[in-house]
Design a protein around this motif. Structure first.
Motif, mmCIF file in Angstrom:
data_model
loop_
_atom_site.group_PDB
_atom_site.id
_atom_site.type_symbol
_atom_site.label_atom_id
_atom_site.label_comp_id
_atom_site.label_asym_id
_atom_site.label_seq_id
_atom_site.Cartn_x
_atom_site.Cartn_y
_atom_site.Cartn_z
ATOM 1 N N THR A 424 36.112 -64.918 -16.228
ATOM 2 C CA THR A 424 36.488 -66.264 -16.679
ATOM 3 C C THR A 424 38.004 -66.451 -16.579
ATOM 4 N N ARG A 425 38.428 -67.699 -16.272
ATOM 5 C CA ARG A 425 39.869 -67.951 -16.127
ATOM 6 C C ARG A 425 40.582 -67.801 -17.474
ATOM 7 N N PHE A 426 41.852 -67.383 -17.401
ATOM 8 C CA PHE A 426 42.582 -67.037 -18.639
ATOM 9 C C PHE A 426 42.577 -68.167 -19.659
ATOM 10 N N MET A 427 42.744 -69.442 -19.178
ATOM 11 C CA MET A 427 42.911 -70.527 -20.155
ATOM 12 C C MET A 427 41.642 -70.739 -20.965
ATOM 13 N N GLU A 428 40.479 -70.427 -20.361
ATOM 14 C CA GLU A 428 39.238 -70.616 -21.109
ATOM 15 C C GLU A 428 39.045 -69.497 -22.130
ATOM 16 N N VAL A 429 39.440 -68.293 -21.749
ATOM 17 C CA VAL A 429 39.355 -67.165 -22.693
ATOM 18 C C VAL A 429 40.327 -67.416 -23.856
#
Length: 945
Positions: A424-429
Motif C-alpha cells: 500500500t502507498r505510504f500516504m494510505e498507511v
C-alpha cells in the motif's frame, strides 16, 4: 528630478503648499507621476489635519480643484496610473467625510453628473465609493468613539439622501458594461458587495438585480466577483424566514443554471469562491434554523432544515474536491450541519448516510498527496498542516454525533490497510495509523483509560493496537509512517499494561534503525523524546529490559567532542532525553541500592572523565572558536548529568537509591569550571543550573560545596552573573534557613560589595540594556534581603557591624523611595515591615527605634508622594499596600508613641491640615488592616496635585 522632490518636501511644511498643489492638479502642470502623487498627498494632509484653518473660499477651491481634475480624466489621452487614481479616490473620500454633512450634501450627485457613463469617469467613481466605504466601515481600523458617531451619522444621512440613486447608478453601470468592460463590471460588483452590509437589502435583493448577478455567474470573467457579491448578500443579517426564502430562491436559479454539478475539471479559482458562497448559504440557513427553534416556530424550522438537507449533496462534493482550498472553504457549513444532527433526538437513514459520507470524505482528505515535501517543508506544506487541523475538528464533531459509527469506520479502514501494508502507498498507511491516533482525542477518556470501561470501544482499540504492533508496519520505509507509528504507541501506552507481551517488540523498534538509529535526523530527534515518554509511562513493566536497554543506548550517550568533525547520531538536545531515560530506568528499577548506585556510576563516570580532559584543553586553547566549542561541550556534560537527576522524586530520593556519592563526585568535578577565566558566562550558567538541581536532590549534603562555589562565582562578575547567582543563594537560604546561617554571615558582605560595585559603575547615558540590567540586579538584591529576613535570619544582617547595617538599611530606604520601580519598592516595604516586626520593639537593637521615626516613617510618605508613583498602575497599588502594612506594623510595635509622633511632629511638618491628621490617625488605629489600606490610597490621591 531630485531638485523637484526636494522642492516639494519644502512645500509640504509651508503654509500655502496646498494651493500650489491644487493649481498643479487642476492645470495639469506636471506630467511626472510621482509629483502628481505628491500633490494629492499634500491635499490629503491639508484636509485631514488643517481643514478648519481654511476660509470658505479656500475650501471651495479644494472642491473645485478635485472636480476639475475629475473632468480632465475623461479627455486625457492616457489614463492615470492606478496608484494615482487610488490616492485621488482617498482624497475625495477624505473630503466627503469632512464636508458631506455640512458643505457638500450633493457630493455624489456632483460626481455622477461629471462622470455620466464615461468608462474612465466610472472607474474613478467606483474607486471613490470603495474609499468612502473604507473610511466608514473598515473593520480593520480602530475608530475613536467620536469617529464612530460621525460615521453612523454619515451612513444614516446617505441612506436617506442618496443611496437609492447610487444603487440605480450601479445597476446602469452593470447593465451597460457587463459584456463590453469586464474590469469595470467587476469593480462595480465589488462596490455592491461592500455596500450591501449597511444599506437596505431590498434595494439589491430584488428580481432585476439578482437576475443580473446570476447572469454574471455564467460569464467566465465576471463569475468570481459575482460569487463574492452574492456571498455578501447572503451574509446580511435579516429575519430568519426571509433569509431562508432568499437563499432558496438563489439556489433554485443557480441549480437550474447547472452550477450545482461540480466537475473536477472546473476552474479551481472560481470553485473556491463558489465553495465560499455555498458555505455562506449553508451557514445562513443553519443560523435561521437555530433562531426559529429558539423562538418555537417549529413549522418554519422544519422547512429550513429541509432546505439545509437539500444542500448536503453539494456540500459533500465540495468537501471531497481534490483542491484543498475548495474543500477548506466548505468546512464551516459541514461543521455546523453536524452540530444540528447532534441536537436531533434520532437520525433518519439519509442523515446517517450523510454522516458516513462526511466521515469518508475526512478520511480521504486527511491523506498526504504525492507532492508533499517531507525533507524541506515550505509554505504549501504548512498550509496542508493547517488544513489537517480543520479536518480534525470535523472528526471530533463526528465523534460527538455518532461515536459508534466513527469507531466502526476507522476500524474498517485501519484493518483493511494494515492487512496489506507492504503493497500500500505510504500516504494510505500513514492515514490509517493517524486515524487510530486521532480517536484518542475524538473519543476522550480521563487519564488515557482507553482500555477499560466501555467494552466495545476498549476491545476495538485493543485489537487495532495489537495489529499495529504485530503487523510489522513499523518497518515501513517512509518517515511519515514511522513517526505516526511511534506517536501512536506513546499515545496509547496504557495498552502495554494490558498486553505487556508486546513491549520487547516496541522497544526494539525504538532502539534500532526504525527509531533512534533511523537514517533521518528528524525521526531520530522525535523518537528520542517519545522514547523517554514511553519508558516513563511504563516504569513498572520495564524491569526485565533495563540492563539490555542501557547497553543498547550506550553509544548514544557519548559526549561528542568538538574534534574531527565527528557527526553524532543525536543532537545534544536529543541526548538530554536519552540521559533522562537512562536515569528513569535506573531509579525506577527494582534493583537494590548497591546495584542502582553502580549503574548510576557507569552512566555518570564517562561524563566526569570527559569533563576533566575538556576543561584542561579549554585552559590551553588559544583560538576563540575552539574555546567556544569546548565550553559548549563542557556545558552539555553538566546538562546531561543534571538531566539524569530528574528521575528522582519524593518517593525515590537520591539517598534511598544510594546515589548521593555519585552526584557529589559530579559536583566536585564540575565546580573547578567556575574559576576558568575563559567562556565564563556559558560555564557558570551550566554549573549554576546543576547546583539548583543538587540543592533539591542532595539537600544538606550539598552545603559543604556552597562556600567555595559562591566564592568563585563572585569573582569579577557582571550584573547578569550576580542576578543569576542570587536566586541560588535565595534557594539555599529559604530551604536550609538557620543551617546556613554561618555561611550567610560570612558571604553576606562580599556578596553585597560585589552588588554595590556593579551598581555604582558609571554607565553610558543612553545605554538602555545596561540600565535594565541594573534595575534587574537591584530587584534581585532586594529579593535576597527579603529572603534573609523572611527566613527568620535577621541576625545575619545584625551581625555585620553597625556601619554595614546602617549602609544596608539606607539602601532599603533608597529602594523604597528613590527608584520609580514599583516591583522593587514593594519588596523594600516588605523588608521594612519585617525588620520593624523583628527589631522595632522595646528590646530591639540600639538606635533602631530612632531609625524608624527618622527614615522608615518618612519613606512611607515620600514614596507615594512622588510624581512617578502612579496609583493607576496595578504593581504600584501593590507597593502602596505593603507601605500600609509597614505603617500598621510600626503602630503595632510602638503603640501610642507612634500616633503622637505622627500627630505632633511628622504630619504637621508636611503641612497636613489638623482634621486630616486626625482622620489619618484614626484610620491607622482601626483593627481591620484593609480599612487602612483603602484609606491610604484615598489619602494619597487627595494629596497629589
Amino acid at each position: 528630478m531630485d531638485k523637484a522632490l526636494a522642492y516639494f518636501e519644502q512645500l509640504k511644511i509651508s503654509q500655502d503648499a496646498w494651493q500650489v498643489c491644487a493649481e498643479a492638479l487642476a492645470q495639469r502642470i506636471y506630467s511626472d507621476d510621482h509629483i502628481k502623487f505628491f500633490c494629492f498627498q499634500v491635499l490629503e494632509h491639508q484636509i485631514k489635519f488643517k481643514y478648519s484653518e481654511l476660509t470658505e473660499v479656500q475650501q471651495q477651491l479644494i472642491r473645485e480643484t478635485l472636480i476639475t481634475w475629475l473632468q480632465a480624466q475623461m479627455v486625457n489621452p492616457q489614463p492615470e496610473k492606478t496608484f494615482i487614481r487610488n490616492k485621488a479616490a482617498q482624497v475625495f473620500a477624505m473630503l466627503f467625510v469632512t464636508e458631506y454633512l455640512t458643505k457638500w450634501p450633493k457630493f455624489f450627485f456632483d460626481i455622477l453628473s461629471v462622470v455620466d457613463l464615461n468608462p474612465r469617469g466610472v472607474d474613478m467613481y467606483l474607486r471613490i465609493l470603495m474609499a468612502v466605504d473604507a473610511e466608514l466601515v473598515d473593520r480593520d481600523v480602530v475608530h475613536t468613539s467620536e469617529e464612530a458617531r460621525r460615521n453612523t451619522l454619515l451612513k444614516d444621512t446617505m441612506r436617506e439622501q442618496c443611496i437609492p440613486s447610487l444603487v440605480e447608478s450601479w445597476y446602469q453601470i452593470l447593465q451597460n458594461y457587463q459584456y463590453t468592460n469586464s474590469e469595470l463590471t467587476c469593480q462595480c460588483l465589488e462596490v455592491v458587495g461592500a455596500y450591501v452590509s449597511w444599506i437596505d437589502l431590498n434595494l439589491i435583493a430584488n428580481e432585476r438585480f439578482i437576475n443580473m448577478l446570476l447572469g454574471h455567474m455564467s460569464v467566465e470573467v465576471l463569475r468570481e466577483e459575482a460569487c463574492d457579491c452574492l456571498f455578501e448578500i447572503v451574509n446580511k443579517g435579516m429575519d430568519p424566514v426571509d433569509k431562508t426564502k432568499l437563499v432558496e430562491s438563489l439556489c433554485q436559479v443557480l441549480q437550474s443554471a447547472g452550477l450545482f454539478s461540480i466537475d473536477q475539471e472546473d476552474d479551481v479559482d472560481f470553485l473556491a469562491r463558489f465553495s465560499k458562497l455555498v458555505n455562506g448559504m449553508g451557514q445562513a440557513l443553519i443560523a435561521s434554523w437555530t433562531k426559529l427553534v429558539k423562538s418555537g416556530d417549529m413549522k418554519s424550522a422544519q422547512d429550513t432544515l429541509q432546505a439545509i438537507e437539500a444542500k448536503v449533496a453539494l456540500m459533500l462534493q465540495l468537501l471531497i474536491h481534490e483542491d484543498d482550498d475548495i474543500s477548506s472553504n466548505i468546512i464551516g457549513f459541514c461543521y455546523d450541519y453536524l452540530h444540528i444532527l447532534k441536537q436531533l433526538s434520532a437520525l433518519s437513514d439519509q442523515q446517517k448516510t450523510n454522516v458516513e459520507a462526511v466521515m469518508l470524505a475526512v478520511m480521504k482528505k486527511l491523506t498526504y498527496d504525492e507532492e508533499y515535501n517531507f525533507e524541506n517543508e515550505g509554505e504549501d506544506e504548512a498550509m496542508f498542516v493547517e488544513y489537517r487541523k480543520q479536518l480534525k475538528l470535523l472528526l471530533d464533531r463526528l465523534a460527538q454525533v455518532s461515536p459508534e459509527l466513527l469507531l466502526a469506520s476507522v476500524r474498517r479502514v485501519f484493518n483493511t490497510t494494515l492487512q496489506n501494508w507492504q503493497t500500500t502507498r505510504f500516504m494510505e498507511v500513514e492515514v490509517a495509523i493517524r486515524l487510530l491516533y486521532m480517536l484518542a482525542e475524538a473519543l476522550p477518556v480521563s487519564h488515557g483509560a482507553h482500555f477499560s470501561g466501555d467494552v466495545t470501544k476498549a476491545t476495538a482499540l485493543q485489537d487495532m493496537m495489537r495489529t499495529l504492533v504485530t503487523s510489522g508496519v513499523s518497518a515501513y520505509e517512509h518517515t511519515s509512517v514511522t513517526l505516526e507509528f511511534f506517536e501512536t504507541v506513546v499515545r496509547y501506552e496504557k495498552f502495554f499494561a494490558v498486553e505487556p507481551q508486546h513491549i520487547p517488540n516496541v522497544l526494539m523498534a525504538f532502539l534500532d534503525h526504525r527509531g533512534l538509529r533511523h537514517t533521518n535526523a528528524k525521526v531520530r530527534s522525535r523518537t528520542a523524546y517519545l522514547f523517554s515518554r514511553f519508558v516513563k509511562s511504563l516504569n513498572k513493566q520495564m524491569n526485565p529490559f533495563i540492563e539490555d536497554v542501557l547497553n543498547r543506548i550506550q553509544d548514544l550517550l557519548e559526549l561528542s567532542p568538538p574534534e574531527n568533525g565527528y557527526q553524532a547520531l543525536l543532537s545534544s538536545d536529543d541526548q538530554l532525553f536519552i540521559y533522562e531515560t537512562a536515569g528513569v530506568l535506573i531509579v525506577n528499577s527494582e534493583y537494590s541500592a548497591e546495584r542502582k548506585q553502580a549503574l548510576m556510576r557507569n552512566l555518570l563516570t564517562p561524563l566526569m572523565e570527559k569533563f576533566k580532559v575538556l576543561l584542561e584543553k579549554l585552559m590551553m586553547a588559544q583560538d576563540e572558536d575552539r574555546q567556544m566549542a569546548l565550553a559548549d561541550c563542557l556545558n552539555h556534560a553538566v546538562g546531561f548529568a543534571s538531566r539524569t537527576s530528574k528521575a528522582f522524586s519524593n518517593k525515590q530520593t537520591v539517598k534511598q537509591c544510594g546515589c548521593s556519592e555519585v552526584y557529589l563526585d559530579c559536583l566536585q568535578t564540575f565546580l573547578p569550571a567556575l574559576s576558568c577565566p575563559l567562556q565564563k558566562e556559558v560555564l557558570r550558567s551550566g554549573v549554576r543550573t546543576f547546583l539548583h538541581r543538587m540543592i533539591i536532590c542532595l539537600e544538606e549534603e550539598v552545603l559543604p560545596f556552597i562556600p567555595s562555589a559562591s566564592e568563585h562565582m563572585l569573582k569579577d562578575c557582571e550584573a547578569k552573573d550576580l542576578q543569576e547567582f542570587i536566586p541560588l543563594i535565595n534557594q539555599i537560604t529559604a530551604k536550609f534557613k538557620t543551617q546556613v546561617s554561618p555561611f550567610l554571615q560570612q558571604m553576606f558582605m562580599p556578596l553585597l560589595h560585589a552588588i554595590f560595585e556593579v551598581l555604582l559603575r558609571p554607565a553610558e547615558e543612553n545605554d538602555q540594556s545596561a540600565a535594565l540590567e541594573k534595575q534587574m540586579l537591584r530587584r534581585s538584591y532586594f529579593a535576597f534581603l527579603q529572603t534573609v529576613t523572611g527566613s527568620g535570619m535577621s541576625e545575619v544582617i545584625a551581625n555585620q557591624g553597625a556601619e554595614n547595617v546602617e549602609r544596608i538599611l539606607f539602601t532599603i530606604i533608597q529602594g523604597a523611595v528613590e527608584y520609580p520601580d514599583p516591583i522593587a519598592q514593594k519588596t523594600c516595604f516588605i523588608i521594612l515591615s519585617k525588620l520593624v516586626e523583628l527589631w522595632g520593639g522595646k528590646d530591639g537593637p540600639v538606635g533602631f527605634a530612632d531609625f524608624v521615626y527618622k527614615h522608615i516613617v518618612p519613606a512611607c510618605f515620600l514614596a507615594p508622594l512622588k510624581q512617578t508613583f502612579d496609583l493607576a498602575d496595578a504593581q504600584t497599588v501593590l507597593a502602596l499596600s505593603e507601605c500600609a502594612v509597614t505603617l500598621k506594623t510600626i503602630h503595632l510595635k510602638r503603640g501610642p508613641e507612634c500616633i503622637q509622633y505622627l500627630q505632633q511632629e511628622y504630619l504637621p511638618s508636611l503641612q497636613v491640615a489638623p482634621e486630616i491628621i486626625q482622620e489619618f490617625c484614626q484610620a491607622l488605629q482601626q483593627p481591620d488592616a484593609k480599612v487602612f489600606k483603602n484609606y491610604l490610597k484615598v489619602f494619597f490621591q487627595r494629596a497629589k496635585p
